[in-house]
Scaffold this motif. Structure first.
Motif, PDB file in Angstrom:
ATOM      1  N   THR A  92       0.835  -1.213   0.000  1.00 52.27           N
ATOM      2  CA  THR A  92       0.000   0.000   0.000  1.00 52.27           C
ATOM      3  C   THR A  92       0.867   1.260   0.000  1.00 52.27           C
ATOM      4  N   ASP A  93       1.945   1.235   0.762  1.00 54.37           N
ATOM      5  CA  ASP A  93       2.842   2.389   0.817  1.00 54.37           C
ATOM      6  C   ASP A  93       3.522   2.614  -0.534  1.00 54.37           C
ATOM      7  N   TYR A  94       3.947   1.531  -1.160  1.00 59.07           N
ATOM      8  CA  TYR A  94       4.586   1.664  -2.473  1.00 59.07           C
ATOM      9  C   TYR A  94       3.577   2.137  -3.519  1.00 59.07           C
ATOM     10  N   ARG A  95       2.356   1.639  -3.452  1.00 61.19           N
ATOM     11  CA  ARG A  95       1.344   2.057  -4.407  1.00 61.19           C
ATOM     12  C   ARG A  95       1.100   3.567  -4.286  1.00 61.19           C
ATOM     13  N   ALA A  96       1.048   4.068  -3.058  1.00 65.29           N
ATOM     14  CA  ALA A  96       0.870   5.510  -2.857  1.00 65.29           C
ATOM     15  C   ALA A  96       2.059   6.287  -3.406  1.00 65.29           C
ATOM     16  N   ALA A  97       3.254   5.749  -3.199  1.00 65.88           N
ATOM     17  CA  ALA A  97       4.468   6.419  -3.682  1.00 65.88           C
ATOM     18  C   ALA A  97       4.490   6.444  -5.206  1.00 65.88           C
ATOM     19  N   TYR A  98       4.098   5.352  -5.839  1.00 62.30           N
ATOM     20  CA  TYR A  98       4.052   5.303  -7.302  1.00 62.30           C
ATOM     21  C   TYR A  98       2.988   6.251  -7.847  1.00 62.30           C
ATOM     22  N   ASN A  99       1.830   6.279  -7.221  1.00 58.22           N
ATOM     23  CA  ASN A  99       0.779   7.181  -7.682  1.00 58.22           C
ATOM     24  C   ASN A  99       1.264   8.627  -7.704  1.00 58.22           C
ATOM     25  N   GLU A 100       1.960   9.025  -6.649  1.00 56.67           N
ATOM     26  CA  GLU A 100       2.406  10.413  -6.598  1.00 56.67           C
ATOM     27  C   GLU A 100       3.573  10.664  -7.546  1.00 56.67           C
ATOM     28  N   ALA A 101       4.492   9.705  -7.641  1.00 59.42           N
ATOM     29  CA  ALA A 101       5.627   9.878  -8.547  1.00 59.42           C
ATOM     30  C   ALA A 101       5.157  10.006  -9.993  1.00 59.42           C
ATOM     31  N   ILE A 102       4.197   9.171 -10.391  1.00 57.20           N
ATOM     32  CA  ILE A 102       3.669   9.238 -11.751  1.00 57.20           C
ATOM     33  C   ILE A 102       2.916  10.544 -11.961  1.00 57.20           C
ATOM     34  N   THR A 103       2.148  10.950 -10.966  1.00 58.83           N
ATOM     35  CA  THR A 103       1.408  12.212 -11.066  1.00 58.83           C
ATOM     36  C   THR A 103       2.354  13.398 -11.221  1.00 58.83           C
ATOM     37  N   GLN A 104       3.363  13.454 -10.376  1.00 58.40           N
ATOM     38  CA  GLN A 104       4.255  14.617 -10.333  1.00 58.40           C
ATOM     39  C   GLN A 104       5.249  14.648 -11.490  1.00 58.40           C
ATOM     40  N   CYS A 105       5.586  13.487 -12.031  1.00 66.50           N
ATOM     41  CA  CYS A 105       6.644  13.417 -13.050  1.00 66.50           C
ATOM     42  C   CYS A 105       6.139  12.898 -14.388  1.00 66.50           C
ATOM     43  N   ASN A 106       4.871  13.102 -14.655  1.00 62.11           N
ATOM     44  CA  ASN A 106       4.289  12.746 -15.946  1.00 62.11           C
ATOM     45  C   ASN A 106       4.227  14.010 -16.787  1.00 62.11           C
ATOM     46  N   THR A 107       5.199  14.193 -17.654  1.00 65.47           N
ATOM     47  CA  THR A 107       5.350  15.443 -18.393  1.00 65.47           C
ATOM     48  C   THR A 107       5.202  15.221 -19.889  1.00 65.47           C
ATOM     49  N   ASP A 108       5.036  16.313 -20.616  1.00 61.19           N
ATOM     50  CA  ASP A 108       4.963  16.216 -22.072  1.00 61.19           C
ATOM     51  C   ASP A 108       6.269  15.687 -22.654  1.00 61.19           C
ATOM     52  N   HIS A 109       7.381  16.069 -22.062  1.00 60.48           N
ATOM     53  CA  HIS A 109       8.675  15.652 -22.612  1.00 60.48           C
ATOM     54  C   HIS A 109       9.072  14.247 -22.172  1.00 60.48           C
ATOM     55  N   ALA A 110       8.507  13.756 -21.072  1.00 60.84           N
ATOM     56  CA  ALA A 110       8.843  12.405 -20.598  1.00 60.84           C
ATOM     57  C   ALA A 110       7.628  11.799 -19.899  1.00 60.84           C
ATOM     58  N   PRO A 111       6.609  11.397 -20.664  1.00 60.88           N
ATOM     59  CA  PRO A 111       5.389  10.860 -20.058  1.00 60.88           C
ATOM     60  C   PRO A 111       5.580   9.453 -19.506  1.00 60.88           C
ATOM     61  N   TRP A 112       4.709   9.102 -18.568  1.00 56.49           N
ATOM     62  CA  TRP A 112       4.682   7.743 -18.040  1.00 56.49           C
ATOM     63  C   TRP A 112       3.721   6.888 -18.857  1.00 56.49           C
ATOM     64  N   HIS A 113       4.079   5.611 -19.032  1.00 61.28           N
ATOM     65  CA  HIS A 113       3.233   4.626 -19.705  1.00 61.28           C
ATOM     66  C   HIS A 113       2.952   3.501 -18.702  1.00 61.28           C
ATOM     67  N   ILE A 114       1.686   3.248 -18.440  1.00 64.03           N
ATOM     68  CA  ILE A 114       1.292   2.209 -17.479  1.00 64.03           C
ATOM     69  C   ILE A 114       0.979   0.939 -18.264  1.00 64.03           C
ATOM     70  N   VAL A 115       1.779  -0.100 -18.028  1.00 64.18           N
ATOM     71  CA  VAL A 115       1.717  -1.324 -18.832  1.00 64.18           C
ATOM     72  C   VAL A 115       1.069  -2.455 -18.026  1.00 64.18           C
ATOM     73  N   PRO A 116      -0.082  -2.972 -18.449  1.00 67.50           N
ATOM     74  CA  PRO A 116      -0.677  -4.132 -17.762  1.00 67.50           C
ATOM     75  C   PRO A 116       0.320  -5.293 -17.767  1.00 67.50           C
ATOM     76  N   ALA A 117       0.633  -5.842 -16.596  1.00 70.06           N
ATOM     77  CA  ALA A 117       1.761  -6.774 -16.508  1.00 70.06           C
ATOM     78  C   ALA A 117       1.409  -8.137 -15.931  1.00 70.06           C
ATOM     79  N   ASP A 118       0.131  -8.429 -15.711  1.00 69.02           N
ATOM     80  CA  ASP A 118      -0.216  -9.746 -15.167  1.00 69.02           C
ATOM     81  C   ASP A 118      -0.011 -10.863 -16.187  1.00 69.02           C
ATOM     82  N   ARG A 119      -0.145 -10.549 -17.480  1.00 65.15           N
ATOM     83  CA  ARG A 119       0.221 -11.493 -18.540  1.00 65.15           C
ATOM     84  C   ARG A 119       1.600 -11.090 -19.053  1.00 65.15           C
ATOM     85  N   LYS A 120       2.556 -11.979 -18.911  1.00 70.30           N
ATOM     86  CA  LYS A 120       3.920 -11.633 -19.286  1.00 70.30           C
ATOM     87  C   LYS A 120       4.022 -11.323 -20.771  1.00 70.30           C
ATOM     88  N   TRP A 121       3.391 -12.161 -21.597  1.00 67.24           N
ATOM     89  CA  TRP A 121       3.522 -11.961 -23.038  1.00 67.24           C
ATOM     90  C   TRP A 121       2.830 -10.684 -23.490  1.00 67.24           C
TER      91      TRP A 121
END
Length: 267
Positions: free
Chosen positions: A204-233
């Protein structure tokens, strides 16, 4: 076709709203593996041209919870790319020398050279994730780092580096299965670290940290991409498509010869 989730800069990230598993991926596993192989062959050619051009670089940042598949993604997606022009760097606990510098020093030190592709298995974002969750520095200090990271990435982009930042979005249950699989397979025990179980308790703590990091550092010049990862392929396919598309948009060109060598014979 097979794209990651994206949010607009300034929009608040809530990872709970994004699926870790796509129930109707629109492609079968066998076809996806063929597509990944085709992408790898195309990227190998583009990487050769990028290396010859020697004017721009690409940085692929892979972040995610333990067992999200950072190593597996690298193996699957980058197969066939000449290692001379593609380097992987894994960020672990800072060394004594690294701690004697600012936190971005060790990152800048291993940025890809012009003509190269750099892949970060974890990255400078550990300094707003791990340090936050484990309270390694005061909150005032790690909060300042969001703006510092944005400025750092902007400087890199302005100087010819294209940045792709991927968060490998794995579920709590899928992580449990993968960690247990490592315990069940004697040949995978080397991959298991008991500390992973302690970190899992901080989900839960890491999820909160990731949410804020993605929010604060999602920029036009370096956007974040959230990749569904439960299926490896499927995870690998999305990253492969993203990287191939980026390289094609850059369209690197082999520079012209300095002279006309037609008709020359090497004896």
């Amino acid at each position: 076709m097979f794209k990651p989730y994206n949010i607009n800069p300034g929009q608040k990230c809530n990872l709970e709203k994004f699926d870790c598993l796509i129930n109707s991926p629109g492609i079968e596993k066998a076809d996806a593996l063929v597509r990944i192989s085709e992408n790898a062959a195309t990227m190998a050619k583009l990487a050769r041209r990028l290396y010859a051009e020697n004017s721009r670089a690409i940085l692929l940042v892979l972040q995610g919870m333990d067992a999200a598949g950072k190593d597996g993604s690298i193996r699957a997606v980058m197969r066939g790319v000449n290692p001379r022009s593609c380097q992987v760097y894994s960020f672990k606990k800072p060394s004594e020398i690294e701690l004697d510098h600012d936190y971005l020093w060790r990152v800048h030190h291993v940025m890809p050279r012009k003509g190269n592709i750099g892949i970060f298995n974890r990255s400078h974002y550990e300094d707003v994730l791990v340090v936050r969750v484990h309270q390694l520095v005061p909150e005032k200090e790690w909060r300042m780092r969001y703006e510092q990271i944005n400025n750092f990435e902007k400087m890199l982009v302005d100087n010819g580096t294209t940045i792709l930042k991927c968060y490998l979005h794995i579920s709590f249950e899928e992580q449990r299965k993968r960690l247990q699989a490592r315990l069940n397979d004697p040949e995978a025990h080397w991959k298991f670290n008991p500390q992973d179980l302690q970190e899992r308790k901080r989900w839960t703590d890491y999820r909160a940290a990731y949410n804020e990091a993605i929010t604060q550092c999602n920029t036009d010049h370096a956007p974040w991409h959230i990749v569904p990862a439960d299926r490896k392929w499927y995870r690998n396919l999305v990253i492969s498509e993203l990287l191939r598309g980026t390289m094609e948009s850059l369209d690197p060109q082999i520079p012209p010869a300095v002279d006309d060598y037609s008709g020359w014979i090497v004896e």
